[in-house]
Write an enzyme that holds these catalytic residues in place. Sequence first.
Site, PDB file in Angstrom:
ATOM      1  N   TYR A   6      38.322  11.702-105.367  1.00  0.00           N
ATOM      2  CA  TYR A   6      37.269  10.381-105.350  1.00  0.00           C
ATOM      3  C   TYR A   6      37.992   9.117-106.190  1.00  0.00           C
ATOM      4  O   TYR A   6      38.502   9.217-107.290  1.00  0.00           O
ATOM      5  CB  TYR A   6      36.103  11.015-106.329  1.00  0.00           C
ATOM      6  CG  TYR A   6      35.067   9.710-106.592  1.00  0.00           C
ATOM      7  CD1 TYR A   6      34.090   9.278-105.508  1.00  0.00           C
ATOM      8  CD2 TYR A   6      35.123   8.988-107.769  1.00  0.00           C
ATOM      9  CE1 TYR A   6      33.399   8.204-105.858  1.00  0.00           C
ATOM     10  CE2 TYR A   6      34.393   8.071-108.067  1.00  0.00           C
ATOM     11  CZ  TYR A   6      33.337   7.744-107.197  1.00  0.00           C
ATOM     12  OH  TYR A   6      32.640   6.595-107.337  1.00  0.00           O
TER      13      TYR A   6
ATOM     14  N   TYR B 134      34.211   3.883-100.820  1.00  0.00           N
ATOM     15  CA  TYR B 134      33.350   4.631-100.171  1.00  0.00           C
ATOM     16  C   TYR B 134      33.556   4.125 -98.488  1.00  0.00           C
ATOM     17  O   TYR B 134      33.933   4.830 -97.582  1.00  0.00           O
ATOM     18  CB  TYR B 134      32.009   4.295-100.518  1.00  0.00           C
ATOM     19  CG  TYR B 134      31.548   4.763-101.735  1.00  0.00           C
ATOM     20  CD1 TYR B 134      31.237   6.177-102.255  1.00  0.00           C
ATOM     21  CD2 TYR B 134      31.513   3.857-102.843  1.00  0.00           C
ATOM     22  CE1 TYR B 134      30.790   6.738-103.421  1.00  0.00           C
ATOM     23  CE2 TYR B 134      31.184   4.501-104.350  1.00  0.00           C
ATOM     24  CZ  TYR B 134      31.017   5.963-104.565  1.00  0.00           C
ATOM     25  OH  TYR B 134      30.606   6.150-105.604  1.00  0.00           O
TER      26      TYR B 134
ATOM     27  N   LYS C  22      22.076   2.230-102.755  1.00  0.00           N
ATOM     28  CA  LYS C  22      21.281   2.743-103.856  1.00  0.00           C
ATOM     29  C   LYS C  22      19.713   2.118-104.005  1.00  0.00           C
ATOM     30  O   LYS C  22      18.966   2.684-104.633  1.00  0.00           O
ATOM     31  CB  LYS C  22      22.168   2.635-105.426  1.00  0.00           C
ATOM     32  CG  LYS C  22      23.300   3.502-105.331  1.00  0.00           C
ATOM     33  CD  LYS C  22      23.308   4.825-104.443  1.00  0.00           C
ATOM     34  CE  LYS C  22      24.643   5.712-104.729  1.00  0.00           C
ATOM     35  NZ  LYS C  22      25.876   5.119-103.840  1.00  0.00           N
TER      36      LYS C  22
HETATM   37  C1  PLP Z   1      26.926   5.701-103.728  1.00  0.00           C
HETATM   38  C2  PLP Z   1      27.729   5.342-102.758  1.00  0.00           C
HETATM   39  C3  PLP Z   1      27.992   5.854-101.219  1.00  0.00           C
HETATM   40  C4  PLP Z   1      27.439   7.402-101.243  1.00  0.00           C
HETATM   41  O1  PLP Z   1      26.125   7.566-101.122  1.00  0.00           O
HETATM   42  P1  PLP Z   1      25.580   9.071-102.050  1.00  0.00           P
HETATM   43  O2  PLP Z   1      24.146   9.091-101.612  1.00  0.00           O
HETATM   44  O3  PLP Z   1      25.956   9.022-103.135  1.00  0.00           O
HETATM   45  O4  PLP Z   1      26.353  10.126-101.121  1.00  0.00           O
HETATM   46  C5  PLP Z   1      28.301   5.490-100.194  1.00  0.00           C
HETATM   47  N1  PLP Z   1      29.088   4.037-100.352  1.00  0.00           N
HETATM   48  C6  PLP Z   1      28.667   3.410-101.529  1.00  0.00           C
HETATM   49  C7  PLP Z   1      29.175   1.944-101.215  1.00  0.00           C
HETATM   50  C8  PLP Z   1      28.027   3.953-102.724  1.00  0.00           C
HETATM   51  O5  PLP Z   1      27.980   3.185-103.637  1.00  0.00           O
END
Ligand code: PLP
Length: 341
Positions: free
Chosen positions: A272, A298, A58
């Site tokens: 999720y 993730y 992010k």
């Molecule tokens: C937010 C996030 C993602 C996914 O990215 P997006 O842009 O929301 O699709 C992947 N891995 C981690 C660790 C994240 O925090």
Amino acid sequence: MTDPLGTLRTIERRPLAHLPTPLEPLARLGEALKGSRSVPKILVKRDDCTGLGLGGNKTRKLEFLMADALALGADTVITTGGIQSNHVRQTAAAAARLGLACELVLTRVVPWGGPDYELTGNIQLDRLFGAKVHLHDAETDRADAMETLAETLRAAGKTPYMIPTGGSNAIGALGYAAAAEELAAQADRQDARIAAVVHASSSGGTQAGLTAGFAALDPAVRVIGIDVDAHPAEVAGEVRRLAGEVWNRLGLPGGFPHDKVILQSGYAGQAYGLPTEAMRDAVQRTARLEGLLLDPVYSGKAMAGLIGLIEAGEFAPEDTVVFLHTGGAPALFPYRTALED
Ligand SMILES: *Cc1c(COP(=O)(O)O)cnc(C)c1O
């Protein structure tokens, strides 16, 4: 075109990340998969090491979003996510660094509870960065709740700037068009030809920026998003929409080629944020073979996806595949019980 993404350098950007992030081999993991039919060379792009408040993907989006907030004269940033949102934590850190107030709309979207989940990991860090946390139930509409909060702040004379879930709008996604450029240049310097980039996809901004960026720079590179939401069709739709907006903002010719969006399903599990066996196996193997920390929500599911694709014979031995490590390790602590042997 010699500089297809040149427009990026005319867009306001606030430096927040340690860039470029390293591009490193995952040699022992590749070796351990050798039983599989054909194992490509695996590199990891370390976007877990972007540096701001324990890092993650992010921060690249926030370089563009925070520049926009400051240009609009904001004094407060509002964003939203789940209780263990990495995006929220990086936003809280960015706000602290830039001297802005930060208010967070957090929803209990994941049916995973207990004191570790509600008090440690990302939410603990949000509070440490001085952000104000507003907890809501799972059914709360995040956009509505942010708007209500913004109204209250405006009535008190503040100038709030709202950032959507995951920082995924056309401005945030520019961060990953820039990342595509960074990665392509780095691979060139290492004499690597990238066949595919594999990463976790959820709110879609990461995949949108990367896919638009590579479609413009080097269309031979396949960007493969691994669905971690258990809603692959919705995620793919959002990626196409955002990539189209990025494409237009960058003044690229024609329309964004929608067939470039590849969203791999089958690794999210039930929902999720709910752990899977394959995630646990991927997190443990990567930790034990590489000393590298993935996360349960993730990157662990994304690595399970990469391993699954390799085992299915998706790549040739001469291919180079880049695993984009998007971060998330702060969630290892709240999910402690899901990761034990
Ligand atoms: C937010 C996030 C993602 C996914 O990215 P997006 O842009 O929301 O699709 C992947 N891995 C981690 C660790 C994240 O925090």
